[in-house]
Design a protein around this motif. Structure first.
Motif, PDB file in Angstrom:
ATOM      1  N   ARG A  43      30.558  26.875  29.807  1.00  0.00           N
ATOM      2  CA  ARG A  43      29.129  27.041  30.510  1.00  0.00           C
ATOM      3  C   ARG A  43      28.870  28.180  31.056  1.00  0.00           C
ATOM      4  NH1 ARG A  43      30.509  22.136  33.052  1.00  0.00           N
ATOM      5  NH2 ARG A  43      30.227  22.960  35.102  1.00  0.00           N
ATOM      6  N   THR A  61      25.843  27.237  37.618  1.00  0.00           N
ATOM      7  CA  THR A  61      26.392  26.676  36.301  1.00  0.00           C
ATOM      8  C   THR A  61      27.465  25.744  36.538  1.00  0.00           C
ATOM      9  OG1 THR A  61      25.870  28.830  35.345  1.00  0.00           O
ATOM     10  CG2 THR A  61      27.662  27.404  34.353  1.00  0.00           C
ATOM     11  N   ARG A  97      25.122  22.914  34.653  1.00  0.00           N
ATOM     12  CA  ARG A  97      23.909  23.524  33.899  1.00  0.00           C
ATOM     13  C   ARG A  97      24.865  24.484  32.644  1.00  0.00           C
ATOM     14  NH1 ARG A  97      18.805  23.077  35.915  1.00  0.00           N
ATOM     15  NH2 ARG A  97      18.745  22.017  37.966  1.00  0.00           N
ATOM     16  N   ASN A  98      23.628  24.696  31.709  1.00  0.00           N
ATOM     17  CA  ASN A  98      24.220  25.648  30.845  1.00  0.00           C
ATOM     18  C   ASN A  98      23.267  26.788  30.510  1.00  0.00           C
ATOM     19  OD1 ASN A  98      26.355  24.194  29.530  1.00  0.00           O
ATOM     20  ND2 ASN A  98      24.911  22.545  29.170  1.00  0.00           N
ATOM     21  N   TRP A 119      20.519  29.164  29.484  1.00  0.00           N
ATOM     22  CA  TRP A 119      19.306  29.380  29.992  1.00  0.00           C
ATOM     23  C   TRP A 119      18.739  28.494  31.300  1.00  0.00           C
ATOM     24  CZ3 TRP A 119      17.553  33.946  29.002  1.00  0.00           C
ATOM     25  CH2 TRP A 119      17.751  34.712  27.820  1.00  0.00           C
ATOM     26  N   SER A 120      19.302  27.226  31.321  1.00  0.00           N
ATOM     27  CA  SER A 120      19.018  26.331  32.312  1.00  0.00           C
ATOM     28  C   SER A 120      19.554  26.906  33.749  1.00  0.00           C
ATOM     29  CB  SER A 120      19.510  25.039  32.017  1.00  0.00           C
ATOM     30  OG  SER A 120      19.376  24.204  33.341  1.00  0.00           O
ATOM     31  N   SER A 121      20.748  27.450  33.470  1.00  0.00           N
ATOM     32  CA  SER A 121      21.145  28.218  34.679  1.00  0.00           C
ATOM     33  C   SER A 121      20.437  29.437  35.373  1.00  0.00           C
ATOM     34  CB  SER A 121      22.564  28.826  34.293  1.00  0.00           C
ATOM     35  OG  SER A 121      23.229  27.654  34.423  1.00  0.00           O
ATOM     36  N   ASN A 177      17.033  29.762  34.619  1.00  0.00           N
ATOM     37  CA  ASN A 177      15.962  29.588  35.181  1.00  0.00           C
ATOM     38  C   ASN A 177      16.202  29.027  36.520  1.00  0.00           C
ATOM     39  OD1 ASN A 177      14.369  30.532  33.011  1.00  0.00           O
ATOM     40  ND2 ASN A 177      14.867  28.711  31.839  1.00  0.00           N
ATOM     41  N   ARG A 178      17.400  28.338  36.731  1.00  0.00           N
ATOM     42  CA  ARG A 178      17.484  27.649  38.023  1.00  0.00           C
ATOM     43  C   ARG A 178      17.653  28.662  38.992  1.00  0.00           C
ATOM     44  NH1 ARG A 178      16.717  24.757  42.186  1.00  0.00           N
ATOM     45  NH2 ARG A 178      18.660  23.961  43.349  1.00  0.00           N
TER      46      ARG A 178
END
Length: 277
Positions: free
Chosen positions: A115, A193, A198-199, A201-203, A205-206
């Motif tokens: 991740r 992460t 999270r993975n 692009w999700s990380s 954006n977060r």
């Protein structure tokens, strides 16, 4: 449910983040220092492999040198990711009142490693796209200038050269601003992460959503962490490396404490909203 707007989030307290990070480090200083010492030692052992990529005459073209150099780079990245995992995990445990021992920091987490690698790859691609576009535009412009004799007037050649220079300077400035922006709102990438599962692009954006409302204060936090690392690096030469292996995990604890504060304040803001909001 999310807050109605970013102004509903409580203000980030820089002093609390620094204090909590230092307290966390003092809960397990021996474990952090030994772990940082091990990581630094491993990275130093890999330097000769990476140096095989270059010779006194420039980049090496020998297949064996390329193979060993690339192996050194891969191993160095692996050590960095593994070290980041251990430091974040240890810092979080200390912030929760625990005193993690060295084996807890050494523990390998393959899923977390994958991740974190994905998140680092994603954030690295963000400045890469505009950089490639800039290089392409400059290359086309230079090719046009080289082919200009007999095709363009002298005035147009001068004008085109000036436009290319302005494009280069403006693009470099924009890349610096982009790197600064990403440096601030992605400084909690590892914490997000690993601690929020999270993975990629999700990380990324977060990190933007979490940090942007407090961007100015977090810029100051980033500068303070950079100064601590700089001092640790400079004093490493006169303290036999002790200053560096203390500064590195201390900064990780401060980062994790700041992330923890932002996350808690976000949850408090969410809890304060009525069901009708």
């Amino acid at each position: 449910m999310t807050p109605a707007n970013d102004h509903s989030l409580p203000r980030f307290n820089l002093g609390d983040a620094l204090h909590d990070g230092m307290v966390a480090f003092r809960r397990a200083p021996r474990s952090f220092v030994l772990f940082a010492l091990l990581l630094t030692g491993l990275q130093l052992l890999l330097v000769p492999l990476q140096e095989r990529l270059f010779t006194v005459h420039g980049p090496s073209t020998r297949p064996l040198d390329l193979l060993l150099g690339l192996l050194g780079l891969v191993l160095s990245l692996t050590v960095s990711l593994w070290g980041t995992q251990g430091l974040v995990r240890g810092a979080w445990a200390c912030l929760e009142g625990q005193r993690p021992r060295l084996p807890a920091l050494l523990r390998w987490d393959g899923r977390g490693f994958r991740r974190l690698l994905g998140a680092w790859t994603a954030v690295s691609l963000l400045p890469l796209v505009p950089l490639l576009a800039l290089l392409l535009a400059l290359s086309l412009g230079l090719l046009l200038l080289q082919a200009s004799p007999g095709l363009l007037s002298d005035e147009l050649v001068v004008l085109l050269g000036g436009l290319l220079a302005l494009l280069g300077l403006g693009s470099v400035g924009c890349l610096v601003l982009l790197a600064t922006y990403l440096g601030v709102n992605q400084q909690f990438l590892a914490q997000i992460t690993l601690l929020e599962d999270r993975n990629g692009w999700s990380s990324v954006n977060r990190g933007r959503r979490l940090a942007d409302p407090q961007w100015v204060l977090l810029l100051l936090l980033l500068l303070i962490k950079g100064i601590l690392l700089l001092i640790g690096g400079l004093l490493a030469f006169v303290t036999l490396g002790i200053a560096w292996i203390v500064a590195w995990p201390l900064v990780s604890c401060i980062s994790t404490a700041a992330y923890r504060q932002l996350r808690r304040r976000e949850l408090e803001a969410l809890a304060s909203l009525s069901p009708g909001d």
